[in-house]
Design an enzyme around this catalytic site. Structure first.
Site, short mmCIF file in Angstrom:
data_model
loop_
_atom_site.label_atom_id
_atom_site.label_comp_id
_atom_site.label_asym_id
_atom_site.label_seq_id
_atom_site.Cartn_x
_atom_site.Cartn_y
_atom_site.Cartn_z
N LEU A 142 0.85 -1.20 0.00
CA LEU A 142 0.00 0.00 0.00
C LEU A 142 0.88 1.24 0.00
O LEU A 142 1.00 1.95 1.00
CB LEU A 142 -0.94 -0.02 1.21
CG LEU A 142 -2.06 -1.04 1.20
CD1 LEU A 142 -2.99 -0.82 2.39
CD2 LEU A 142 -2.85 -0.98 -0.10
N HIS A 143 1.49 1.52 -1.13
CA HIS A 143 2.26 2.75 -1.25
C HIS A 143 1.30 3.91 -1.48
O HIS A 143 0.09 3.75 -1.31
CB HIS A 143 3.31 2.63 -2.37
CG HIS A 143 2.73 2.37 -3.72
ND1 HIS A 143 2.45 3.38 -4.61
CD2 HIS A 143 2.37 1.22 -4.33
CE1 HIS A 143 1.94 2.87 -5.71
NE2 HIS A 143 1.88 1.56 -5.58
N ALA A 144 1.81 5.06 -1.86
CA ALA A 144 1.01 6.28 -1.81
C ALA A 144 -0.29 6.19 -2.59
O ALA A 144 -1.36 6.56 -2.08
CB ALA A 144 1.84 7.46 -2.31
N ALA A 147 -2.89 3.61 -1.18
CA ALA A 147 -3.28 4.08 0.15
C ALA A 147 -4.20 5.28 0.05
O ALA A 147 -5.17 5.42 0.81
CB ALA A 147 -2.04 4.43 0.97
N GLU A 215 -4.88 -0.79 -8.65
CA GLU A 215 -3.67 -1.15 -9.40
C GLU A 215 -3.86 -2.49 -10.09
O GLU A 215 -4.62 -3.34 -9.62
CB GLU A 215 -2.46 -1.23 -8.46
CG GLU A 215 -1.99 0.10 -7.95
CD GLU A 215 -0.62 0.02 -7.31
OE1 GLU A 215 0.13 0.99 -7.44
OE2 GLU A 215 -0.29 -1.00 -6.69
#
Length: 261
Positions: A142-144, A147, A215
């Site tokens: 859960l990168h930017a 998230a 994604e």
């Protein structure tokens, strides 16, 4: 991060001087503020030096009614802008946007080990009510971007929400607190919800998780670098050919006297 009408960005950078283009022009800052004058509140983030001075000068040049809507924020420029945009897109008020911007360094500090209390300070008590779990399959966790999608998706529900990973619990409607969890590929997260719209919040979380938080996810996660395809073309140039050959060694007789001489 800007996928809705909840936030607008205006940029004021550089000066009209070809010899010395680095700097900030107070008139450009004023024009940038005026371009978003219809907003309920205006947050200005800046770096050091002339940027701060130009922002202060711009406030003095603005109409008092517009200047009263502006807040100069000392948050880090990159991280603060990111957190502020996500909070504004989710419908947060001015105070919430400012709080998110000002707390934007916590996740980086925790990840670098500069503060041991950052994650503990963000912990929440165990949530009551229902819950749903998900094993994160995104290659980078859960990168930017994912998230931010999660924070925005859960922002409007009338429910107490807690996201948990490995015993650590945070508010999933805050990008900063989501970053504190450092959710990676293969980690299991659990969302707990209690309140009038708990079921709706869990359903929204489950639907977004099934879409891998916006994604594309393949069956096999890439763990190495890959080449980038290019269009077919014709190239020309000299060719250097290397051939593997054994060197020719002259025959030589070595006697005992030569060795011990």
């Amino acid at each position: 991060m800007m996928r809705r009408d909840g936030c607008r960005l205006a940029l004021a950078a550089g000066v009209d001087d070809e010899q010395n283009p680095i700097g900030t022009d107070a008139l450009q800052v004023m024009a940038a503020i005026e371009s978003v004058a219809d907003g309920d509140g205006i947050v200005v983030l800046m770096d050091l030096g002339s940027a701060l001075l130009s922002a202060e000068t711009a406030l003095e040049l603005l109409e008092p009614a517009l200047a009263a809507k502006v807040t100069l924020c000392a948050a880090p420029l990159v991280e603060g802008t990111l957190a502020a945009v996500v909070a504004a897109n989710a419908g947060g008020g001015l105070e919430q946007v400012l709080a998110e911007a000002r707390g934007a360094l916590q996740a980086k500090q925790a990840q670098l080990g500069e503060t041991a209390s950052a994650l503990n300070a963000a912990e929440l008590p165990p949530a009551q009510g229902k819950s749903v779990s998900w094993r994160v399959q995104n290659a980078h966790g859960l990168h930017a971007r994912p998230a931010a999608r999660l924070a925005e998706a859960l922002a409007h529900f009338d429910a107490e929400l807690v996201l948990e990973k490995g015993g650590q619990r945070v508010d999933p409607r805050s990008l900063n607190q989501l970053a504190l969890l450092q959710v990676g590929h293969g980690d299991t997260i659990r969302l707990s919800a209690d309140g009038r719209q708990a079921d709706e919040a869990l359903a929204a979380f489950n639907a977004l998780a099934q879409q891998h938080f916006g994604e594309a996810v393949s069956g096999e996660q890439p763990l190495s670098l890959h080449g980038v395809p290019v269009a077919e073309s014709v190239s020309s140039g000299p060719i250097l050919q290397w051939r593997s050959v054994w060197p020719t060694l002259p025959a030589r007789h070595t006697g005992v006297d030569d060795i011990f001489a």
